[in-house]
Design an enzyme around this catalytic site. Structure first.
Site, short mmCIF file in Angstrom:
data_model
loop_
_atom_site.label_atom_id
_atom_site.label_comp_id
_atom_site.label_asym_id
_atom_site.label_seq_id
_atom_site.Cartn_x
_atom_site.Cartn_y
_atom_site.Cartn_z
CD GLU A 1 14.48 -2.06 18.00
OE1 GLU A 1 15.46 -1.78 17.78
OE2 GLU A 1 13.82 -1.64 18.61
N GLY B 1 1.05 -1.10 -0.02
CA GLY B 1 0.14 0.02 0.20
C GLY B 1 0.99 1.23 0.05
N GLY B 2 0.33 2.35 -0.22
CA GLY B 2 0.85 3.59 -0.44
C GLY B 2 0.72 4.25 1.19
CB ALA B 3 2.25 7.60 2.16
NE ARG B 4 0.33 8.82 8.25
CZ ARG B 4 1.27 8.42 9.00
NH1 ARG B 4 1.58 6.91 9.16
NH2 ARG B 4 2.11 9.20 9.85
CB SER B 5 -2.55 2.65 2.04
OG SER B 5 -1.51 1.76 2.56
CB ALA C 1 0.68 2.85 21.19
CB ALA D 1 11.50 1.68 11.57
CG HIS E 1 3.77 1.61 13.46
ND1 HIS E 1 3.41 0.52 12.53
CD2 HIS E 1 3.55 2.75 12.87
CE1 HIS E 1 3.16 1.18 11.15
NE2 HIS E 1 3.35 2.54 11.63
#
Length: 180
Positions: free
Chosen positions: A63, A9-13, A53, A35, A51
């Protein structure tokens, strides 16, 4: 064979939230966070915190930068569930680590080797696996060499991961579209 799902998906999808929903009922979830922390970047730290939370307290978080992601997939236990969020940030770190942004052929070979190792680890993973990745090829051609490199490398990696997965879902405006 374990089930493998690629969520694009794209950003904020809504791709991360959708992926989390796919594994919400699993008893044993390992959340593999790709990340990298940057103490100087407060906005990035806030995104990571959001994320964190959302995750249930019983999920284990690992990680994994660079080759750590491959190792996390290879050591995942059968019957467990692994959620990787996300491949795009992992690739950014791989490109950084290889100093590949200027398209040095040796550096790009190192990136290709890491990507091949990841795809192979996905194909062999014995756990239920959900991968999240950005779909960056739907917009304009990036104006910078590094932007074009990232878009091209991620697009090629996403295609290879899709081939290794049983399911592929694309999130558009929060709506999941099942591609396979």
């Amino acid at each position: 064979m374990a089930s493998r799902t690629l969520v694009l998906g794209g950003a904020r999808s809504g791709k991360s939230a959708h992926a989390e929903g796919l594994v919400a009922e699993s008893a044993r979830v390992t959340y593999v966070a790709t990340a990298r922390q940057d103490p100087a970047d407060r906005e990035w730290a806030q995104r990571i915190a959001a994320h964190v939370a959302r995750r249930p307290a019983h999920w284990r978080t690992v990680e994994a930068a660079g080759d750590d992601l491959r190792r996390a997939l290879e050591t995942a236990e059968p019957g467990a569930t692994v959620l990787v969020d996300d491949v795009a940030t992992w690739l950014t770190g791989v490109l950084d680590d290889a100093a590949a942004w200027e398209r040095d052929p040796v550096a790009l070979d190192a990136v290709a080797g890491c990507c091949t190792a990841l795809v192979d680890a996905v194909a062999r993973c014995s756990a239920r696996l959900v991968l999240v990745s950005a779909e960056v090829g739907l917009g304009v051609v990036p104006a910078t060499r590094s932007g074009r490199l990232f878009r091209d490398e991620l697009g090629a990696l996403n295609a290879r991961l899709a081939d290794a997965c049983d399911e592929v879902v694309l999130l558009v405006a929060g709506q999941p579209l099942r591609l396979r």
